[in-house]
Design an enzyme around this catalytic site. Structure first.
Site, PDB file in Angstrom:
ATOM      1  N   ASN A  87       0.878  -1.180   0.000  1.00  0.00           N
ATOM      2  CA  ASN A  87       0.000   0.000   0.000  1.00  0.00           C
ATOM      3  C   ASN A  87       0.912   1.226   0.000  1.00  0.00           C
ATOM      4  O   ASN A  87       1.504   1.559   1.025  1.00  0.00           O
ATOM      5  CB  ASN A  87      -0.889  -0.049   1.254  1.00  0.00           C
ATOM      6  CG  ASN A  87      -1.723   1.201   1.414  1.00  0.00           C
ATOM      7  OD1 ASN A  87      -1.813   2.030   0.511  1.00  0.00           O
ATOM      8  ND2 ASN A  87      -2.344   1.343   2.579  1.00  0.00           N
ATOM      9  N   TRP A  88       1.010   1.863  -1.162  1.00  0.00           N
ATOM     10  CA  TRP A  88       1.966   2.969  -1.299  1.00  0.00           C
ATOM     11  C   TRP A  88       1.449   4.254  -0.646  1.00  0.00           C
ATOM     12  O   TRP A  88       2.196   5.228  -0.534  1.00  0.00           O
ATOM     13  CB  TRP A  88       2.263   3.221  -2.785  1.00  0.00           C
ATOM     14  CG  TRP A  88       2.969   2.084  -3.476  1.00  0.00           C
ATOM     15  CD1 TRP A  88       3.341   0.878  -2.943  1.00  0.00           C
ATOM     16  CD2 TRP A  88       3.387   2.050  -4.856  1.00  0.00           C
ATOM     17  NE1 TRP A  88       3.960   0.114  -3.890  1.00  0.00           N
ATOM     18  CE2 TRP A  88       4.008   0.796  -5.073  1.00  0.00           C
ATOM     19  CE3 TRP A  88       3.296   2.956  -5.926  1.00  0.00           C
ATOM     20  CZ2 TRP A  88       4.527   0.434  -6.323  1.00  0.00           C
ATOM     21  CZ3 TRP A  88       3.813   2.583  -7.161  1.00  0.00           C
ATOM     22  CH2 TRP A  88       4.429   1.339  -7.352  1.00  0.00           C
ATOM     23  N   LYS A  89       0.190   4.269  -0.275  1.00  0.00           N
ATOM     24  CA  LYS A  89      -0.427   5.470   0.331  1.00  0.00           C
ATOM     25  C   LYS A  89      -0.151   6.693  -0.564  1.00  0.00           C
ATOM     26  O   LYS A  89      -0.176   6.562  -1.786  1.00  0.00           O
ATOM     27  CB  LYS A  89       0.066   5.658   1.775  1.00  0.00           C
ATOM     28  CG  LYS A  89      -0.120   4.370   2.596  1.00  0.00           C
ATOM     29  CD  LYS A  89       0.041   4.561   4.069  1.00  0.00           C
ATOM     30  CE  LYS A  89      -0.163   3.226   4.772  1.00  0.00           C
ATOM     31  NZ  LYS A  89      -0.098   3.332   6.226  1.00  0.00           N
ATOM     32  N   HIS A 139      -9.512   1.210   4.903  1.00  0.00           N
ATOM     33  CA  HIS A 139      -8.202   1.359   5.570  1.00  0.00           C
ATOM     34  C   HIS A 139      -8.353   2.258   6.793  1.00  0.00           C
ATOM     35  O   HIS A 139      -9.165   3.188   6.797  1.00  0.00           O
ATOM     36  CB  HIS A 139      -7.180   1.952   4.592  1.00  0.00           C
ATOM     37  CG  HIS A 139      -5.798   1.933   5.155  1.00  0.00           C
ATOM     38  ND1 HIS A 139      -5.337   2.929   5.985  1.00  0.00           N
ATOM     39  CD2 HIS A 139      -4.799   1.017   5.056  1.00  0.00           C
ATOM     40  CE1 HIS A 139      -4.097   2.619   6.356  1.00  0.00           C
ATOM     41  NE2 HIS A 139      -3.749   1.476   5.805  1.00  0.00           N
ATOM     42  N   GLU A 158      -6.714   4.641   7.873  1.00  0.00           N
ATOM     43  CA  GLU A 158      -6.588   6.088   7.625  1.00  0.00           C
ATOM     44  C   GLU A 158      -7.874   6.645   7.007  1.00  0.00           C
ATOM     45  O   GLU A 158      -8.243   7.800   7.257  1.00  0.00           O
ATOM     46  CB  GLU A 158      -5.354   6.349   6.739  1.00  0.00           C
ATOM     47  CG  GLU A 158      -4.075   6.190   7.559  1.00  0.00           C
ATOM     48  CD  GLU A 158      -2.897   5.585   6.827  1.00  0.00           C
ATOM     49  OE1 GLU A 158      -2.840   5.661   5.589  1.00  0.00           O
ATOM     50  OE2 GLU A 158      -2.016   5.010   7.512  1.00  0.00           O
ATOM     51  N   GLU A 161      -5.408  -4.948  10.528  1.00  0.00           N
ATOM     52  CA  GLU A 161      -4.363  -3.945  10.742  1.00  0.00           C
ATOM     53  C   GLU A 161      -4.660  -3.189  12.036  1.00  0.00           C
ATOM     54  O   GLU A 161      -5.440  -2.226  12.028  1.00  0.00           O
ATOM     55  CB  GLU A 161      -4.343  -2.951   9.579  1.00  0.00           C
ATOM     56  CG  GLU A 161      -4.050  -3.590   8.237  1.00  0.00           C
ATOM     57  CD  GLU A 161      -3.467  -2.578   7.253  1.00  0.00           C
ATOM     58  OE1 GLU A 161      -2.375  -2.822   6.748  1.00  0.00           O
ATOM     59  OE2 GLU A 161      -4.090  -1.522   7.034  1.00  0.00           O
ATOM     60  N   GLY A 167       2.486   2.130  10.818  1.00  0.00           N
ATOM     61  CA  GLY A 167       3.474   3.201  10.680  1.00  0.00           C
ATOM     62  C   GLY A 167       4.189   3.552  11.967  1.00  0.00           C
ATOM     63  O   GLY A 167       4.869   4.573  12.052  1.00  0.00           O
ATOM     64  N   SER A 184       3.326  -2.209  10.402  1.00  0.00           N
ATOM     65  CA  SER A 184       4.772  -2.309  10.635  1.00  0.00           C
ATOM     66  C   SER A 184       5.337  -3.683  10.261  1.00  0.00           C
ATOM     67  O   SER A 184       6.286  -4.154  10.895  1.00  0.00           O
ATOM     68  CB  SER A 184       5.126  -1.935  12.079  1.00  0.00           C
ATOM     69  OG  SER A 184       4.785  -0.568  12.311  1.00  0.00           O
ATOM     70  N   GLY A 238       2.850  -1.111   4.308  1.00  0.00           N
ATOM     71  CA  GLY A 238       2.902   0.305   3.960  1.00  0.00           C
ATOM     72  C   GLY A 238       4.344   0.733   3.740  1.00  0.00           C
ATOM     73  O   GLY A 238       4.914   0.570   2.666  1.00  0.00           O
ATOM     74  N   GLY A 239       4.965   1.269   4.792  1.00  0.00           N
ATOM     75  CA  GLY A 239       6.312   1.850   4.686  1.00  0.00           C
ATOM     76  C   GLY A 239       7.316   0.941   3.988  1.00  0.00           C
ATOM     77  O   GLY A 239       8.061   1.382   3.103  1.00  0.00           O
TER      78      GLY A 239
HETATM   79  P1  PGA Z   1       2.805   0.223   7.677  1.00  0.00           P
HETATM   80  O1  PGA Z   1       1.351   0.455   7.016  1.00  0.00           O
HETATM   81  O2  PGA Z   1       3.339  -1.080   7.087  1.00  0.00           O
HETATM   82  O3  PGA Z   1       3.609   1.411   7.256  1.00  0.00           O
HETATM   83  O4  PGA Z   1       2.603   0.119   9.135  1.00  0.00           O
HETATM   84  C1  PGA Z   1       0.467  -0.620   6.787  1.00  0.00           C
HETATM   85  C2  PGA Z   1      -0.825  -0.101   6.194  1.00  0.00           C
HETATM   86  O5  PGA Z   1      -1.299   0.959   6.613  1.00  0.00           O
HETATM   87  O6  PGA Z   1      -1.424  -0.729   5.288  1.00  0.00           O
END
Ligand code: PGA
Length: 259
Positions: A12-14, A98, A100, A169, A175, A214, A235-236
């Protein structure tokens, strides 16, 4: 991981890599795919680069997802994108709900359920995200919260025969560098599997339950070693080919049939 489900490693590149750097990363993932034939790789770039990434990965068996969409097919919804537009851009998947979207943009369970129904009705595979906040975990309410988020969409999921994913998640792990322990993840994943089975054993069998929060090359193996962890939503660590590649290779090693 369960031997019957191919691992799904999703990036997930956000709101990152929306231009040339996104195309470069997609190109690197095409190369990675050649080394990881037993793993499904899915990437979710920003809207603006979806078409270009679709072109880059075409015919290489990499799955393309959007990070969100609107719940209606068209209309006066400034700034929004529909399921059909995503399909035209080359997506076969969409991430919905998600944390967010839920916590930063205020999406409710009801709105997410409308999106899931619309996405599936438009022949997009959906990756539904669920997860509790730190306060909810500390209050011992993890399964109650995840169950509420799950119940909002289960009828839509059960009515559709396509492949779907649910990403657990925990909000406090996203993050932050703090991942859920493999056993904490497994406890929630096995509960989700049991809820799916209450609805339909076939649905429980085919649904990929991903862990996200994470995930990185150091914890991927122990997370993927859990029987109900079918993959990771990253994500990251998905923004860099070294870390995304390392995770995908771990999944490949675990999934490759013994010779
Ligand atoms: P993260 O994000 O790996 O940076 O914790 C995961 C996500 O939000 O899908």
């Amino acid at each position: 991981m369960h031997p019957k489900r191919r691992p799904l490693i999703a990036g997930n590149w956000k709101m990152n890599k929306g231009g040339v750097t996104g195309i470069q990363l997609a190109h690197q993932i095409v190369e990675l795919k050649k080394e990881t034939p037993h793993v499904d790789l899915l990437i979710a770039p920003p809207f603006t680069v979806l078409s270009a990434v679709a072109h880059e990965i075409e015919h290489h068996g990499i799955l393309l997802a959007a990070q969100n969409m609107h719940g209606k097919p068209s209309g006066a919804f400034t700034g929004e994108v529909s399921a059909d537009m995503l399909k035209e851009a080359g997506c076969t998947w969409v991430i919905l709900g998600h944390s967010e979207r839920r916590h930063v943009f205020g999406e409710t369970d009801a709105e997410i359920a409308i999106k899931v129904t619309h996405g599936l009705g438009s022949a997009l595979n959906t990756c539904l995200c669920v997860g509790e906040t730190l306060a909810e975990r500390e209050a011992g309410r993890t399964l109650e919260v995840v169950r509420r988020q799950f119940d909002a969409v289960i009828d839509a999921l059960a009515a559709d025969p396509s492949e779907e994913a649910i990403a657990y998640e925990p909000v406090w792990a996203i993050g932050t560098g703090k991942n859920a322990s493999p056993q904490d993840a497994e406890d929630v994943h096995s509960a989700i599997r049991a809820w799916l089975a209450e609805k339909s054993p076939a649905l429980a069998q085919r649904t990929h339950i991903l862990y996200g929060g994470s995930a990185n090359p150091s914890n991927a193996e122990s997370l993927l070693g859990m029987p109900n962890v079918d993959g990771l939503l990253i994500g990251g660590a998905s923004l860099d080919i070294d870390s995304f590649g390392a995770i995908a290779r771990i999944a490949e090693r675990l999934a490759r049939p013994a010779s």
